[in-house]
Write an enzyme that holds these catalytic residues in place. Structure first.
Site, mmCIF file in Angstrom:
data_model
loop_
_atom_site.group_PDB
_atom_site.id
_atom_site.type_symbol
_atom_site.label_atom_id
_atom_site.label_comp_id
_atom_site.label_asym_id
_atom_site.label_seq_id
_atom_site.Cartn_x
_atom_site.Cartn_y
_atom_site.Cartn_z
ATOM 1 N N ASP A 29 -5.038 -28.299 38.309
ATOM 2 C CA ASP A 29 -6.317 -28.958 38.591
ATOM 3 C C ASP A 29 -6.417 -30.336 37.952
ATOM 4 O O ASP A 29 -7.305 -31.117 38.306
ATOM 5 C CB ASP A 29 -7.503 -28.083 38.164
ATOM 6 C CG ASP A 29 -7.506 -27.737 36.688
ATOM 7 O OD1 ASP A 29 -6.458 -27.284 36.193
ATOM 8 O OD2 ASP A 29 -8.554 -27.897 36.029
ATOM 9 N N HIS A 30 -5.504 -30.676 37.045
ATOM 10 C CA HIS A 30 -5.521 -31.992 36.414
ATOM 11 C C HIS A 30 -4.546 -32.969 37.066
ATOM 12 O O HIS A 30 -4.556 -34.157 36.735
ATOM 13 C CB HIS A 30 -5.210 -31.865 34.923
ATOM 14 C CG HIS A 30 -6.305 -31.197 34.161
ATOM 15 N ND1 HIS A 30 -7.147 -31.867 33.308
ATOM 16 C CD2 HIS A 30 -6.715 -29.902 34.144
ATOM 17 C CE1 HIS A 30 -8.025 -31.020 32.797
ATOM 18 N NE2 HIS A 30 -7.782 -29.819 33.292
ATOM 19 N N HIS B 61 -4.403 -25.394 23.685
ATOM 20 C CA HIS B 61 -4.616 -24.841 25.020
ATOM 21 C C HIS B 61 -3.524 -23.816 25.338
ATOM 22 O O HIS B 61 -3.140 -23.632 26.487
ATOM 23 C CB HIS B 61 -4.610 -25.984 26.048
ATOM 24 C CG HIS B 61 -5.181 -25.644 27.385
ATOM 25 N ND1 HIS B 61 -6.336 -24.902 27.561
ATOM 26 C CD2 HIS B 61 -4.774 -25.969 28.644
ATOM 27 C CE1 HIS B 61 -6.596 -24.778 28.845
ATOM 28 N NE2 HIS B 61 -5.655 -25.410 29.529
#
Length: 357
Positions: A113-114, A208
């Site tokens: 998504d990035h 993360h």
């Protein structure tokens, strides 16, 4: 009575004439609007300093107000981008920030998504700016693989455009991106990854896991500072680098709202979706945790982006922010696509706008 009928007939005739001429009227309106839009330079209208505009305030979950993660940063007259989620280039264009103006793009990590919108960003920058050099794409180790993959995927497209438009419009050396990797820094250590035109950008590691490497960035220009978290669980290292920052742009996930989605998925027999909803809790930051970071770091303004889950139901924005104001007493902005905050040079002012598009 007769005058009334005459008036109705006149109105009907005028309406019919307007309807018949609607194409001509539309063309004239479009001509006027296009001239204004193409000639406009919103960057020139900004105060000298740092400006942050959200060209994607959302996550992988579809949200009508929030596209995939993307943060535009304007320092003086120079445009930069952090991450390139789905729709990033189109949202930037609709906000008036032409991708052709991008000097460099920074990636925080390589979740889909990035990076979904990376190909579109490079094409629109190349064609929109007639660049002779590819877009610098700065990121932690692994960015080489990402950039090489997009360049390979778009190689045929680049050839078509060069053959159609010619080398003056799309210089052959300017297609795609060029990776500029750096090693993710150790805790407490910042890595300066960009220094030009009065702007310094420092990368720092965030948490993360199992996504490694993952970094955030600190932008400093004109006596102002902006920290962008990328995706992370609550991070002491981020808090360290956010100390006394003017603006903290931080991701946020509401465990309560995500839990509702997980329960609904389990009840519907969607065990895989229910597990994903449970899994994502461990590597994102709850809004109250973000508030704790902002308060401890003495941040002057807090802006939420990468908002999870989509805030569609009435009152869901209040539910997302529940408890934040009890911890952090500075101004809080819950971002959507088009949220813009300007930090004029050598001042303490903030100018918050919600750009319509």
């Amino acid at each position: 009575m007769r005058k009334g009928w005459i008036a109705l007939v006149v109105i009907a005739i005028v309406a019919a004439a307007g309807y018949a001429l609607r194409a001509t009227v539309a063309e004239r309106l479009m001509s006027a609007a296009a001239g204004h839009m193409i000639a406009a330079d919103p960057i020139a209208e900004l105060p000298d300093g740092l400006t942050v505009a959200l060209c994607g305030a959302g996550s992988p979950l579809p949200d009508p107000k929030r596209s995939g993660p993307c943060v535009a940063v304007i320092a003086g007259q120079h445009l930069y981008e952090v991450d390139a989620g789905d729709g990033a280039a189109r949202v930037m264009t609709r906000l008036g920030y032409a991708p052709g103006r991008i000097d460099a793009l920074f990636l925080t990590h390589f979740h889909s998504d990035h990076i979904d919108g990376l190909g579109e960003v490079t094409v629109l920058r190349w064609a929109g700016g007639a660049h002779a050099q590819p877009l610098p794409i700065i990121g932690p180790t692994g960015v080489e693989q990402v950039v090489d993959g997009f360049n390979a995927a778009y190689k045929l497209d680049s050839g078509y455009r060069l053959a159609h438009h010619g080398p003056t419009v799309v210089p052959p050396g300017g297609a795609g991106g060029v990776a500029r990797p750096f090693e993710a820094p150790a805790a407490g250590v910042g890595e300066v990854v960009w220094s030009a035109d009065g702007l310094t950008v420092t990368a720092f590691s965030v948490h993360h896991d199992p996504v490694l490497p993952a970094v955030g960035y600190k932008f400093e220009y004109g006596g102002r500072s902006v920290v962008i978290s990328g995706d992370t669980a609550k991070s002491e290292n981020l808090q360290h680098f956010a100390q006394n920052a003017d603006l903290l742009v931080h991701e946020g996930l509401s465990p309560e709202l995500v839990g509702i989605l997980g329960s609904a998925a389990a009840a519907a027999g969607r065990a895989n979706v229910a597990k994903i909803m449970n899994d994502i809790l461990s590597y994102h930051t709850a809004p109250v945790e973000v508030a704790q970071i902002a308060a401890a770091a003495n941040v002057r303004h807090l802006l939420f982006y990468h908002v999870i889950p989509p805030l569609i139901a009435p009152g869901s924005e209040a539910a997302f922010l529940k408890g934040v104001d009890a911890i952090y007493h500075g101004p809080v902005t819950l971002g959507r696509d088009g949220t813009q905050i300007s930090l004029p040079k050598d001042s303490t002012k903030f100018v918050v706008d919600e750009l319509a598009f």
